[in-house]
Design a protein around this motif. Structure first.
Motif: not given
Length: 375
Positions: A329-353
């Motif tokens: 807890p308290g560790t900041v997750a560095m957004p790598g390419v994979g995490l950014l790709g997941m977020r883009e896919r979810v946002n494109a469908l109107g979802g939440r991540l």
């Protein structure tokens, strides 16, 4: 034709015009000097009905054309000499809707009917001609039809321009899709094939020499095979984007977790709720979220266990992937390419991540993908 203009719905505008025309016609009729009698109320009713009928000019332009024409002939026949303004509006609406031949035929009949109505009311041919011409000037009739036709042509050209823009955008998207497919085929496929072949050869030679094949080598070989199959499916989807043959989806999760277990990760899968069919984009995105999460766990988390939970809710598909790795807890997750790709896919469908360290240690990825309300 039902779009809002100046923030006012089309139906409200139509009723506003209809009431305004009816009020103007009624005021004109009341100001006229005409023989008194019981027919006055009928004449006023016809004036009002002709104006109010314009409220339906978008939905039934031909019917409104007939109603306004009959009302105009009716009040002229009983001696109420008021111009057929409502009919001019109806001509404009009918021509704009594309009913040119019907409008011409009805207008010719209308002119003749107005003449006979004036003759019946006045019994004088010359005066009847003057009243008929005053009720419906041919120039105004032509102007109303020309205005409707001009606007119809302008709307048609605008629709064609919009279709052309959409077709151009689709063509460019298809060209870009094919370009990406070619690049993937020429580069990534080549390198994955080399890895797979080298792993196959190494396994074959080890077994031929009677040596024990290292577990890591078997995992590399299996991963190479899976990557080749998945890449081929992805290339096929890029070349034929019909949405009917998704490369992987929720049905393939057991295989995905089995590969994770073969790599040494104790992965479990839990399905909650009554399962139902989801759309191809949701199906594909759910699989990619789990796949990328397990890949990140294997690469970065130093975890021993991982749990995957798929929850079929009435209005959303919920995905949760937890691990017991070294995130705190308290560790900041560095957004790598994979995490950014997941977020883009979810946002494109109107979802939440959500992707963040867990309070009890390890990392969690949670996504909600809307599927629409289900009964």
């Amino acid at each position: 034709m039902d779009e809002r203009r100046f923030g006012v719905p089309a139906g409200v505008r139509d009723w506003g015009i209809a009431v305004g025309v009816a009020a103007a016609l009624l005021a004109t009729g009341l100001s006229k000097h005409h023989p008194a009698g019981g027919v006055d109320l009928l004449g006023y009713a016809l004036l009002t009905a002709g104006g109010l009928a314009l409220a339906a000019r978008r939905r039934a332009p031909v019917a409104v054309l007939a109603v306004t024409g009959l009302c105009a002939v009716g009040h002229q026949a009983i001696g109420l000499d008021v111009p057929a303004v409502a009919y001019l509006f109806a001509v404009y609406a009918a021509v704009r809707a594309g009913h040119r031949a019907v409008t011409v035929a009805v207008s010719v009949a209308m002119l003749a009917a107005l003449l006979f109505a004036a003759l019946a009311a006045l019994h004088d041919t010359g005066e009847a001609f003057a009243h008929a011409r005053g009720a419906l000037e041919l120039a105004w009739l032509i102007a109303a039809g020309a205005a409707g036709e001009a606007l119809r042509q302008a709307e048609r050209r605008a629709d064609e321009a919009e279709r052309t823009r959409e077709e151009t955008a689709r063509r460019r998207a298809n060209e870009e899709r094919l370009h990406i497919a070619r690049e993937l085929h020429d580069t990534l496929t080549h390198h994955i094939s080399i890895i797979k072949v080298q792993a196959e050869v190494a396994v074959h030679l080890a077994r031929k020499r009677g040596e024990q094949v290292p577990e890591a080598l078997l995992v590399i070989r299996e991963a190479g095979r899976d990557a080749t199959r998945e890449l081929r499916a992805t290339l096929g989807a890029l070349r034929d984007d019909d949405g009917k043959t998704p490369p992987y989806g929720l049905d393939h999760l057991p295989e995905l977790l089995e590969r994770a277990r073969a790599a040494g990760l104790a992965a479990t899968l839990m399905i909650e709720g009554q399962r139902y069919d989801v759309s191809v984009p949701v199906d594909r995105t759910a699989y990619r979220i789990v796949q990328e999460s397990l890949t990140n766990i294997a690469r970065h988390a130093a975890a021993a266990t991982a749990s995957v939970r798929i929850d079929y809710r009435p209005d959303a598909l919920a995905i949760r992937v937890d691990d017991d790795g070294n995130a705190t807890p308290g560790t900041v997750a560095m957004p790598g390419v994979g995490l950014l790709g997941m977020r883009e896919r979810v946002n494109a469908l109107g979802g939440r991540l959500r992707a963040e360290p867990r309070g009890e240690g390890g990392f969690t990825v949670q996504a909600e993908l809307p599927v629409g309300t289900r009964s």
